[in-house]
Design a protein around this motif. Structure first.
Motif, PDB file in Angstrom:
ATOM      1  N   ARG A  20       0.838  -1.191   0.000  1.00  0.00           N
ATOM      2  CA  ARG A  20       0.000   0.000   0.000  1.00  0.00           C
ATOM      3  C   ARG A  20       0.874   1.242   0.000  1.00  0.00           C
ATOM      4  O   ARG A  20       1.912   1.293   0.660  1.00  0.00           O
ATOM      5  N   GLU A  24      -3.141   5.219   0.587  1.00  0.00           N
ATOM      6  CA  GLU A  24      -4.133   4.139   0.599  1.00  0.00           C
ATOM      7  C   GLU A  24      -4.407   3.601   1.996  1.00  0.00           C
ATOM      8  O   GLU A  24      -5.344   2.831   2.187  1.00  0.00           O
ATOM      9  N   THR A  26      -5.682   3.517   5.803  1.00  0.00           N
ATOM     10  CA  THR A  26      -6.661   4.183   6.650  1.00  0.00           C
ATOM     11  C   THR A  26      -5.916   4.845   7.805  1.00  0.00           C
ATOM     12  O   THR A  26      -4.741   4.557   8.052  1.00  0.00           O
ATOM     13  N   ALA A  27      -6.611   5.714   8.524  1.00  0.00           N
ATOM     14  CA  ALA A  27      -5.981   6.372   9.674  1.00  0.00           C
ATOM     15  C   ALA A  27      -5.524   5.335  10.701  1.00  0.00           C
ATOM     16  O   ALA A  27      -4.441   5.447  11.280  1.00  0.00           O
ATOM     17  N   GLU A  29      -4.700   2.125  10.129  1.00  0.00           N
ATOM     18  CA  GLU A  29      -3.544   1.396   9.600  1.00  0.00           C
ATOM     19  C   GLU A  29      -2.278   2.249   9.722  1.00  0.00           C
ATOM     20  O   GLU A  29      -1.221   1.750  10.108  1.00  0.00           O
ATOM     21  N   HIS A  30      -2.400   3.515   9.391  1.00  0.00           N
ATOM     22  CA  HIS A  30      -1.260   4.425   9.482  1.00  0.00           C
ATOM     23  C   HIS A  30      -0.750   4.504  10.922  1.00  0.00           C
ATOM     24  O   HIS A  30       0.459   4.449  11.171  1.00  0.00           O
TER      25      HIS A  30
END
Length: 86
Positions: A20, A24, A26-27, A29-30
């Motif tokens: 990713r 790409e 999401t908040a 995931e980041h």
């Protein structure tokens, strides 16, 4: 930033890979990636047979970083990124 997550192990032993770009993610995931980079877990394998093991590669303007993450320490939100390629 670009993130690549490789999952190995498991009953069938088939590798799974997911990539990713930062845009790409999401908040959640980041945030999970950020936490892993700031405080990497010990790379000791999970106890028991047929456990998954993850390799996370992060590439950004500062270079490339790699983390080895055992199944028990992998954030669930990131564990769903790798997919088995048929």
């Amino acid at each position: 930033m670009r993130i690549k997550i490789e999952r190995r192990g498991g009953l069938a032993g088939r590798p799974a890979v997911g990539e990713r770009a930062e845009s790409e993610l999401t908040a959640a995931e980041h945030q999970a990636v950020k936490q892993l980079l700031q405080s990497p877990p010990p790379s000791n394998p999970s106890p028991g047979a047929d456990r998954f093991h993850y390799k996370i590669t992060v590439e950004d303007e500062t270079g490339t970083r790699e983390l080895e993450v055992p199944e028990h320490a992998m954030p669930e939100i990131l564990a769903g990124i790798p997919k088995i390629r048929l």
